[in-house]
Design a protein around this motif. Structure first.
Motif, PDB file in Angstrom:
ATOM      1  N   GLU A  94      51.378 -25.971  15.338  1.00 51.33           N
ATOM      2  CA  GLU A  94      51.140 -26.329  16.734  1.00 51.33           C
ATOM      3  C   GLU A  94      50.015 -27.350  16.898  1.00 51.33           C
ATOM      4  N   GLY A  95      49.053 -27.346  15.999  1.00 41.63           N
ATOM      5  CA  GLY A  95      47.940 -28.282  16.083  1.00 41.63           C
ATOM      6  C   GLY A  95      47.991 -29.279  14.937  1.00 41.63           C
ATOM      7  N   GLU A  96      46.822 -29.818  14.604  1.00 36.57           N
ATOM      8  CA  GLU A  96      46.736 -30.803  13.522  1.00 36.57           C
ATOM      9  C   GLU A  96      46.817 -30.140  12.147  1.00 36.57           C
ATOM     10  N   PHE A  97      46.232 -28.927  12.026  1.00 36.36           N
ATOM     11  CA  PHE A  97      46.223 -28.222  10.751  1.00 36.36           C
ATOM     12  C   PHE A  97      46.038 -26.729  10.995  1.00 36.36           C
ATOM     13  N   ILE A  98      46.224 -25.952   9.919  1.00 37.61           N
ATOM     14  CA  ILE A  98      45.910 -24.527   9.924  1.00 37.61           C
ATOM     15  C   ILE A  98      45.219 -24.239   8.598  1.00 37.61           C
ATOM     16  N   HIS A  99      44.206 -23.406   8.628  1.00 34.19           N
ATOM     17  CA  HIS A  99      43.501 -23.062   7.393  1.00 34.19           C
ATOM     18  C   HIS A  99      44.405 -22.166   6.551  1.00 34.19           C
ATOM     19  N   MET A 100      44.269 -22.298   5.244  1.00 36.82           N
ATOM     20  CA  MET A 100      45.125 -21.561   4.314  1.00 36.82           C
ATOM     21  C   MET A 100      45.132 -20.058   4.594  1.00 36.82           C
ATOM     22  N   ILE A 101      43.955 -19.451   4.767  1.00 39.47           N
ATOM     23  CA  ILE A 101      43.932 -18.005   4.971  1.00 39.47           C
ATOM     24  C   ILE A 101      44.581 -17.615   6.299  1.00 39.47           C
ATOM     25  N   GLN A 102      44.457 -18.462   7.307  1.00 40.98           N
ATOM     26  CA  GLN A 102      45.109 -18.190   8.589  1.00 40.98           C
ATOM     27  C   GLN A 102      46.626 -18.281   8.448  1.00 40.98           C
ATOM     28  N   LEU A 103      47.093 -19.230   7.651  1.00 41.47           N
ATOM     29  CA  LEU A 103      48.530 -19.380   7.420  1.00 41.47           C
ATOM     30  C   LEU A 103      49.096 -18.148   6.734  1.00 41.47           C
ATOM     31  N   LEU A 104      48.425 -17.661   5.716  1.00 39.70           N
ATOM     32  CA  LEU A 104      48.905 -16.476   4.994  1.00 39.70           C
ATOM     33  C   LEU A 104      49.020 -15.278   5.926  1.00 39.70           C
TER      34      LEU A 104
END
Length: 68
Positions: free
Chosen positions: A7-17
């Motif tokens: 939805e945004g520019e990026f997502i942090h790896m731990i948030q993605l998991l």
């Protein structure tokens, strides 16, 4: 392969998991990244705050996701 709509520019790896429900909680997400159990675009990456962007592929525990 699974797809994840960013939805945004990026997502942090731990948030993605966590968002993919591949781990139960944030501490587990940090652990699997620190232990080298996650690959980012085919390479093991140990950065928990890694910014995952569109076009990237992440793999963990036999599961793969493409960020779209």
């Amino acid at each position: 392969m699974q797809k994840f709509v960013l939805e945004g520019e990026f997502i942090h790896m731990i948030q993605l998991l966590k968002a993919l429900n591949w781990v139960e909680h944030g501490a587990m997400a940090q652990y699997v990244v620190e232990e080298g159990m996650v690959t980012y675009n085919g390479v093991v990456d140990y950065r928990k705050r890694l910014k995952v962007r569109r076009g990237d592929k992440v793999e963990f525990d036999g599961q793969m996701v493409e960020i779209v």
